[in-house]
Design a protein around this motif. Structure first.
Motif, mmCIF file in Angstrom:
data_model
loop_
_atom_site.group_PDB
_atom_site.id
_atom_site.type_symbol
_atom_site.label_atom_id
_atom_site.label_comp_id
_atom_site.label_asym_id
_atom_site.label_seq_id
_atom_site.Cartn_x
_atom_site.Cartn_y
_atom_site.Cartn_z
ATOM 1 N N LYS A 1 0.811 -1.214 0.000
ATOM 2 C CA LYS A 1 0.000 0.000 0.000
ATOM 3 C C LYS A 1 0.844 1.262 0.000
ATOM 4 O O LYS A 1 0.340 2.354 -0.178
ATOM 5 C CB LYS A 1 -0.917 -0.002 1.231
ATOM 6 N N LEU A 2 2.117 1.094 0.235
ATOM 7 C CA LEU A 2 2.989 2.263 0.327
ATOM 8 C C LEU A 2 3.057 3.043 -0.973
ATOM 9 O O LEU A 2 3.346 4.231 -0.971
ATOM 10 C CB LEU A 2 4.390 1.824 0.752
ATOM 11 N N TYR A 3 2.791 2.366 -2.087
ATOM 12 C CA TYR A 3 2.895 3.037 -3.379
ATOM 13 C C TYR A 3 1.759 4.033 -3.610
ATOM 14 O O TYR A 3 1.838 4.884 -4.484
ATOM 15 C CB TYR A 3 2.943 2.021 -4.515
ATOM 16 N N LYS A 4 0.705 3.895 -2.789
ATOM 17 C CA LYS A 4 -0.413 4.822 -2.909
ATOM 18 C C LYS A 4 0.097 6.250 -2.747
ATOM 19 O O LYS A 4 0.732 6.585 -1.756
ATOM 20 C CB LYS A 4 -1.443 4.520 -1.820
ATOM 21 N N GLY A 5 -0.155 7.063 -3.724
ATOM 22 C CA GLY A 5 0.244 8.459 -3.629
ATOM 23 C C GLY A 5 1.529 8.770 -4.376
ATOM 24 O O GLY A 5 1.879 9.930 -4.545
ATOM 25 N N SER A 6 2.217 7.733 -4.861
ATOM 26 C CA SER A 6 3.494 8.006 -5.525
ATOM 27 C C SER A 6 3.418 7.896 -7.044
ATOM 28 O O SER A 6 4.421 8.143 -7.730
ATOM 29 C CB SER A 6 4.591 7.106 -4.970
ATOM 30 N N LEU A 7 2.238 7.585 -7.566
ATOM 31 C CA LEU A 7 2.122 7.417 -9.020
ATOM 32 C C LEU A 7 2.459 8.702 -9.773
ATOM 33 O O LEU A 7 3.214 8.672 -10.755
ATOM 34 C CB LEU A 7 0.717 6.937 -9.383
ATOM 35 N N ASN A 8 1.921 9.830 -9.333
ATOM 36 C CA ASN A 8 2.193 11.093 -10.019
ATOM 37 C C ASN A 8 3.681 11.425 -10.033
ATOM 38 O O ASN A 8 4.211 11.868 -11.053
ATOM 39 C CB ASN A 8 1.415 12.241 -9.363
ATOM 40 N N THR A 9 4.315 11.194 -8.912
ATOM 41 C CA THR A 9 5.759 11.438 -8.816
ATOM 42 C C THR A 9 6.515 10.595 -9.839
ATOM 43 O O THR A 9 7.414 11.086 -10.524
ATOM 44 C CB THR A 9 6.266 11.100 -7.401
ATOM 45 N N ILE A 10 6.114 9.336 -9.956
ATOM 46 C CA ILE A 10 6.769 8.427 -10.897
ATOM 47 C C ILE A 10 6.587 8.901 -12.333
ATOM 48 O O ILE A 10 7.540 8.981 -13.112
ATOM 49 C CB ILE A 10 6.209 6.993 -10.734
ATOM 50 N N ILE A 11 5.350 9.240 -12.674
ATOM 51 C CA ILE A 11 5.061 9.705 -14.034
ATOM 52 C C ILE A 11 5.886 10.949 -14.365
ATOM 53 O O ILE A 11 6.552 11.012 -15.407
ATOM 54 C CB ILE A 11 3.559 10.037 -14.183
ATOM 55 N N LEU A 12 5.846 11.916 -13.491
ATOM 56 C CA LEU A 12 6.538 13.178 -13.748
ATOM 57 C C LEU A 12 8.040 12.968 -13.903
ATOM 58 O O LEU A 12 8.672 13.513 -14.820
ATOM 59 C CB LEU A 12 6.247 14.172 -12.615
ATOM 60 N N LYS A 13 8.596 12.147 -13.019
ATOM 61 C CA LYS A 13 10.029 11.904 -13.086
ATOM 62 C C LYS A 13 10.439 11.209 -14.382
ATOM 63 O O LYS A 13 11.418 11.583 -15.031
ATOM 64 C CB LYS A 13 10.457 11.070 -11.877
ATOM 65 N N LEU A 14 9.664 10.219 -14.790
ATOM 66 C CA LEU A 14 9.984 9.506 -16.030
ATOM 67 C C LEU A 14 9.919 10.437 -17.225
ATOM 68 O O LEU A 14 10.758 10.383 -18.124
ATOM 69 C CB LEU A 14 9.034 8.319 -16.227
ATOM 70 N N LEU A 15 8.915 11.308 -17.230
ATOM 71 C CA LEU A 15 8.795 12.252 -18.340
ATOM 72 C C LEU A 15 9.945 13.255 -18.340
ATOM 73 O O LEU A 15 10.410 13.670 -19.409
ATOM 74 C CB LEU A 15 7.451 12.977 -18.277
ATOM 75 N N SER A 16 10.392 13.620 -17.170
ATOM 76 C CA SER A 16 11.493 14.590 -17.107
ATOM 77 C C SER A 16 12.791 13.966 -17.609
ATOM 78 O O SER A 16 13.673 14.650 -18.105
ATOM 79 C CB SER A 16 11.662 15.126 -15.683
ATOM 80 N N GLU A 17 12.881 12.647 -17.498
ATOM 81 C CA GLU A 17 14.073 11.956 -17.981
ATOM 82 C C GLU A 17 14.023 11.686 -19.468
ATOM 83 O O GLU A 17 15.025 11.770 -20.161
ATOM 84 C CB GLU A 17 14.206 10.600 -17.291
ATOM 85 N N ASN A 18 12.819 11.304 -19.927
ATOM 86 C CA ASN A 18 12.710 10.785 -21.287
ATOM 87 C C ASN A 18 12.075 11.733 -22.286
ATOM 88 O O ASN A 18 11.823 11.352 -23.422
ATOM 89 C CB ASN A 18 11.938 9.458 -21.249
ATOM 90 N N GLY A 19 11.802 12.947 -21.860
ATOM 91 C CA GLY A 19 11.246 13.924 -22.790
ATOM 92 C C GLY A 19 9.778 13.706 -23.063
ATOM 93 O O GLY A 19 8.927 14.433 -22.586
#
Lengths: 110, 110
Positions: free
Chosen positions: A5-23
DNA sequence: AACCATACTTAAGTATCTTATGCATAAGAA
DNA sequence: TTCTTATGCATAAGATACTTAAGTATGGTT
């Protein structure tokens, strides 16, 4: 998204970070990338991902660009300017969260 | 619980870990302890804490003992045997989560 | 007298996610 | 050639965990 359940709330962070890396990335690509990077530990479900992308777009953090590849639809997302700022802030929050939790759980280091 | 959504899902882990350290604690004490240890960054709300304690008790992870101090009610909670096991497992999950997220967010270390 | 700290409870609302379903194209296996 | 798997997106219904808010009660402080 995962059994923990710890991942709850971290999806947006993951998406944003991946986009910042990969354009720019499209949804399906994100799910595969995450599965890859986490060696299968974290599987983002479509039911979580697509609504999250739509919301980030509605908030003005992402821009969309539709493409057709091999006669299949793809929606490429990339960070807007304010999305880039939000990414920095989310990553700071994550670092802060990790520090706080380690402090709580490992107080000998405090 | 906090302005950061990342804490969603970590309340049970925090409760269990604090009880494993301190033997027995009552609800209000937990909120103060967390505020203390995190220098005010994390404030557990009563609306989150008390239902969580009741649920952990219902699941057999906690035992309750009611006390009266200064004419005020206190409900002391402590880990059961299975609660102790669950604590270990939750802490492993947390460590795993942190590792995974650092991997996603800081891939240069991968 | 008013307010804050201590101490617990619970109901209503919100946000995030899971589960499930649906549509559509293409590639590979049987 | 039909069935399954992979690619790719969308969304509704339900579960869960939390926030917000209100209520009860005692005791100390201003």
């Amino acid at each position: 998204m995962s059994n923990s359940k710890l991942y709850k709330g971290s999806l947006n962070t993951i998406i944003l970070k991946l986009l910042s890396e990969n354009g720019k990335m499209y949804g399906y690509e994100i799910t595969q990338k995450v599965k890859d990077l986490t060696k299968g530990e974290l599987n983002i479900t479509e039911g979580a991902l697509y609504p999250a992308l739509h919301k980030l777009e509605a908030e003005g953090l992402l821009d969309v660009e539709i493409a057709k590849v091999d006669n299949r639809l793809r929606k490429y997302y990339k960070l807007t300017e304010s999305g880039t700022k939000e990414t920095v802030s989310k990553l700071q929050e994550l670092a802060e969260y990790i520090k706080t939790m380690q402090n709580l759980v490992n107080p000998k280091l405090a």
